[in-house]
Design a protein around this motif. Sequence first.
Motif, PDB file in Angstrom:
ATOM      1  N   TYR A 315      30.850   3.423  19.525  1.00  0.00           N
ATOM      2  CA  TYR A 315      30.145   2.932  20.349  1.00  0.00           C
ATOM      3  C   TYR A 315      30.589   1.394  20.823  1.00  0.00           C
ATOM      4  O   TYR A 315      31.732   0.809  19.806  1.00  0.00           O
ATOM      5  N   GLY A 316      30.991   0.264  21.875  1.00  0.00           N
ATOM      6  CA  GLY A 316      31.121  -0.691  22.005  1.00  0.00           C
ATOM      7  C   GLY A 316      30.629  -1.810  23.123  1.00  0.00           C
ATOM      8  O   GLY A 316      30.843  -1.938  23.785  1.00  0.00           O
ATOM      9  N   GLY A 317      29.654  -1.117  22.911  1.00  0.00           N
ATOM     10  CA  GLY A 317      28.583  -1.906  23.744  1.00  0.00           C
ATOM     11  C   GLY A 317      28.986  -1.780  25.525  1.00  0.00           C
ATOM     12  O   GLY A 317      28.727  -2.954  26.382  1.00  0.00           O
ATOM     13  N   CYS A 318      28.012  -0.420  25.748  1.00  0.00           N
ATOM     14  CA  CYS A 318      28.386   0.577  26.768  1.00  0.00           C
ATOM     15  C   CYS A 318      29.767   0.017  26.906  1.00  0.00           C
ATOM     16  O   CYS A 318      30.218   1.450  27.816  1.00  0.00           O
ATOM     17  N   ARG A 319      30.061  -0.938  27.048  1.00  0.00           N
ATOM     18  CA  ARG A 319      31.223  -1.055  28.457  1.00  0.00           C
ATOM     19  C   ARG A 319      32.662  -0.347  26.821  1.00  0.00           C
ATOM     20  O   ARG A 319      33.783   0.567  28.139  1.00  0.00           O
ATOM     21  N   SER A 320      32.984  -0.212  25.857  1.00  0.00           N
ATOM     22  CA  SER A 320      33.687   0.507  25.585  1.00  0.00           C
ATOM     23  C   SER A 320      33.289   2.094  24.644  1.00  0.00           C
ATOM     24  O   SER A 320      34.334   2.168  24.182  1.00  0.00           O
ATOM     25  N   ASP A 321      32.188   2.315  25.108  1.00  0.00           N
ATOM     26  CA  ASP A 321      32.012   3.937  24.716  1.00  0.00           C
ATOM     27  C   ASP A 321      33.146   4.991  25.318  1.00  0.00           C
ATOM     28  O   ASP A 321      32.999   4.512  26.125  1.00  0.00           O
ATOM     29  N   GLN A 322      33.123   5.321  24.543  1.00  0.00           N
ATOM     30  CA  GLN A 322      34.137   6.418  24.097  1.00  0.00           C
ATOM     31  C   GLN A 322      33.480   8.053  23.363  1.00  0.00           C
ATOM     32  O   GLN A 322      32.762   8.223  22.031  1.00  0.00           O
ATOM     33  N   GLY A 323      34.144   8.851  23.811  1.00  0.00           N
ATOM     34  CA  GLY A 323      33.532  10.221  23.563  1.00  0.00           C
ATOM     35  C   GLY A 323      34.108  10.944  24.567  1.00  0.00           C
ATOM     36  O   GLY A 323      34.889  11.199  25.096  1.00  0.00           O
TER      37      GLY A 323
END
Length: 373
Positions: A315-323
């Motif tokens: 998680y990265g505060g929405c902007r950096s969310d990766q998966g």
Amino acid sequence: MHLTSTILYVCVGFSIFIGFTCQQALIQRSEDQHHGYFEVFLNHSLNLSSILSTIRVSRYIQCAFSCLQNVLCFSFNVATVQDINSKQYACQLLPTDKCRNPDDFVLSQEFHHYATPNPCGTSPREKGTRRPLNHKEGQCADGSFGRSCHPKVYKNCSEAPRKTGIYHILDNQSQTFPVLCDQVTEGGGWTMVFKVVNGVAQPAVGLLWNSRETLAENVTTALMTTTVNYLGHYKNRIVNNWEAFDPQKVRVVLYKNGSEVLSMSFNAVGTNRLNWFSQAKLLSSPWTDLETARRLQHFDITGSHKRYFEITHNYGGCRSDQGWLVVGNSACPWERHGSSKSSSIRFSKLKTETNWNIFNNVGVADVLAVFIR
């Protein structure tokens, strides 16, 4: 043949009655009069290699009349949509029925099937006789007469015929229930136990999976991997009795416009209904980096922020969310992108994980389905 003295009743959306006599005849034909009673089985067809004929009709009732006028016809399939050019429906006249050919009675996106209900049950009898008026209509698949034909029951999909469709299987209490069997993938034997539909907010996916309830278990249109005729989630009793059914393998499959877009497989030996969905149990996936990825935020059926079937790296505060995969629920702007505002089924279209905000790399599926074997 000339059709006379025919009474037509339409029971909205469910049955067509043609010439419903005091004897409640299923099909009767004579020189000047024809009677029939047909029940509709939505999104099913009797899938025969040999049919009597295919005609074009502007209304479903015309197909019923055509069947009555053909002495060899005992049931018929009618297309669910009109031909784009002729604006008419394809009508297949069939020389048998689903009672005598139960293995050919399958789920269909293209047809509705019309047949006499319980054709082995209440066939009209000649006065003074003890046999059906027409022995052929009263003959069950096993050759017996004078009783209703019930669906054949199998222990599981591995024992069902090698044709994808709906079959009845047994639970651990010897109760029967219908399931969709995938008889194509890896030799078949797969049972769909759960289905998530993109854009459907309620019930919440995680709450449904974890509850002791089933959903739409006996709704045949829910037993499809498309959203054409049933827009809702699905869950059967196998999820709640996971260990009793003892699955050996699980597949998670995503579909778009009725076609499979990706699948994952898991080793289910000795698992429960929660811990099979994990990196440790992963057997295959379309992503080359998932099996060896470290420090995952989630690989869980119930993730964070009302996300489900979540495989997230960080998680990265929405902007950096990766998966790699997630059924989202609008916690971040990327979950609301496009037309799916709730239960959006998103996946990386790359061979690796992706940032969920790079929309060209993100696919949105119509359906997420869980199959066991």
